[in-house]
Design an enzyme around this catalytic site. Structure first.
Site, mmCIF file in Angstrom:
data_model
loop_
_atom_site.group_PDB
_atom_site.id
_atom_site.type_symbol
_atom_site.label_atom_id
_atom_site.label_comp_id
_atom_site.label_asym_id
_atom_site.label_seq_id
_atom_site.Cartn_x
_atom_site.Cartn_y
_atom_site.Cartn_z
ATOM 1 N N ASP A 161 -27.482 -19.867 -2.409
ATOM 2 C CA ASP A 161 -26.363 -19.061 -1.918
ATOM 3 C C ASP A 161 -25.007 -19.642 -2.353
ATOM 4 O OD1 ASP A 161 -25.379 -16.828 -0.540
ATOM 5 O OD2 ASP A 161 -26.580 -17.236 1.246
ATOM 6 N N ASP A 216 -23.820 -8.548 0.368
ATOM 7 C CA ASP A 216 -25.086 -8.375 1.086
ATOM 8 C C ASP A 216 -25.368 -6.910 1.415
ATOM 9 O OD1 ASP A 216 -25.258 -11.092 1.033
ATOM 10 O OD2 ASP A 216 -25.003 -11.386 3.189
#
Length: 400
Positions: A161, A216
């Site tokens: 991430d 996202d």
């Protein structure tokens, strides 16, 4: 003693022998980076985040592995069981990462072994910053330590991430972790979750196996919701990047929301169909141990999955946009085309596609098969037409 002019001549002659070699070495480009050879088709599996977020533990992961091994998912091609954020414990005195012993009392290595015993592969999560998005220890400054730890645990897939990275350069950060993973000698698929900010599709084809192209996903049909995006918003951001996808390096429009309850069955079918056509990784994000029939029928449609896993590795794209009505196409290795007639509107409407829009001659006769109905529709010439439901798709395979 030689005269100064003679000494100068001697020095210049010596320099002429030395400097060209030194200059060449300094200017020489480093050897080209080579892809790791993994993920020749888009990865398929399950990730914990969309359903469980930080509420993840060993029992849940074991239950998911049991389900995937027995409910048809493994047979359909789903391989990876990936724990997302919040599995971490603190770093030990030597800087090595540990796991949360309360959530994972048996340890990550034993859990990976359990997943492997089911004929599946095991994945884990970290971050290129000092902390993960959930506030756990990130990998910045510990890349080689973490890669070594993951390999020793039996990890097959790393999602990496981009929280708490400050001013860090994305290409540097991801390349460093890619090198660390290679150094372990273990095959580990590298999933880069940088949200597309640094345009990884331009530089990462030999660094990672897949890279996020957007923010996202959330379990909504459209729009922006805080920092997350609905299915249609992500679809439109990912589609133009089709030239950059191929075997071993895939555009990733984020994980699937199928079965999480925010969309209708028709919308979930569209979501899955379009992700499959775009050669996106098919990473389920629902509670696969407790699926209803509609969810199972979507996730286990082997004919749609075959489009996604086609060995040509082309990302499908939109070939016609009439506003609410669209035609999408993906070339397949056998010369056929997967085609989606997509209706964004609020009422069912007919959509037609001409063979010429697919790169076929208008006079061609081709077999048409409906991939959701699972039946042949017959041989057609020049065109195919069907009525697509509101927010729905008709998905066919057209074979000359």
């Amino acid at each position: 003693m030689p005269r100064p002019s003679q000494r100068l001549i001697a020095l210049l002659a010596a320099a002429a022998l030395i400097l060209p070699t030194a200059t060449f070495a300094a200017d020489k480009d480093p050897p080209p980076r080579v892809a790791n050879g993994l993920a020749q088709t888009p990865p398929m599996g399950w990730n914990s985040w969309n359903k469980f977020a930080c509420n993840i533990d060993e029992a849940t992961v074991r239950r998911v592995a049991d389900a995937m091994a027995s409910n048809g998912m493994k047979d359909a091609g789903y391989q990876y069981v990936v724990i997302d954020d919040c599995w971490h414990g603190p770093r030990d005195a030597n800087g090595f990462i540990t796991y949360d012993a309360k959530r994972f009392p048996g340890g990550i290595k034993a859990l990976a072994g359990y997943v492997h015993s089911k004929g599946l592969k095991f994945g884990i999560y970290s971050d290129a910053g000092r902390q993960t998005c959930g506030g756990r220890p990130g990998s910045q400054g510990h890349e080689y330590q973490d890669a070594k730890t993951y390999a020793s645990w039996g990890v097959d897939y790393l999602k990496y991430d981009w929280c708490a990275t400050g001013t860090r350069n994305a290409e540097e950060a991801y390349t460093l972790m890619a090198d660390a993973l290679r150094e372990t000698g273990r095959d580990i698929v590298f999933s880069m979750c940088e949200w597309g900010t640094a345009k990884p599709w331009l530089w990462a084809s030999a660094v990672g196996n897949l890279w996020r192209t957007t923010g996202d996903i959330t379990d909504k049909w459209d729009g922006k919701h805080d920092y997350s995006l609905g299915v249609l918003r992500i679809l439109d951001l990912n589609e133009p990047l089709y030239p950059f996808a191929g075997p071993g390096h895939w555009n990733d429009p984020d994980m699937l929301e199928v079965g999480n309850g925010g969309l209708t069955t028709t919308e979930y079918r569209s979501h899955f169909s379009l992700w499959a056509l775009m050669a996106a990784p098919l990473i389920a994000g629902n509670d696969v141990a407790n699926m209803d029939k509609d969810t199972r029928d979507i996730l286990l449609n082997k004919e749609v999955i075959a489009v996604n896993q086609d060995r040509l590795g082309a990302q499908g794209r939109r070939v016609r946009d009439d506003g609410e009505l669209e035609v999408w196409s993906k070339p397949l290795a056998d010369g056929s085309r997967a085609v989606i007639l997509f209706n964004r509107g609020e009422a069912a409407k007919p959509i037609a596609v001409d063979w010429t829009e697919l790169g076929y001659p208008a006079t061609l006769k081709a077999q048409v098969r409906d991939l959701w109905a699972g039946k042949d529709l017959g041989v057609m010439k020049g065109q195919f037409a069907a009525t697509a439901p509101s927010h729905g798709v008709v998905m066919v395979r057209i074979t000359p």
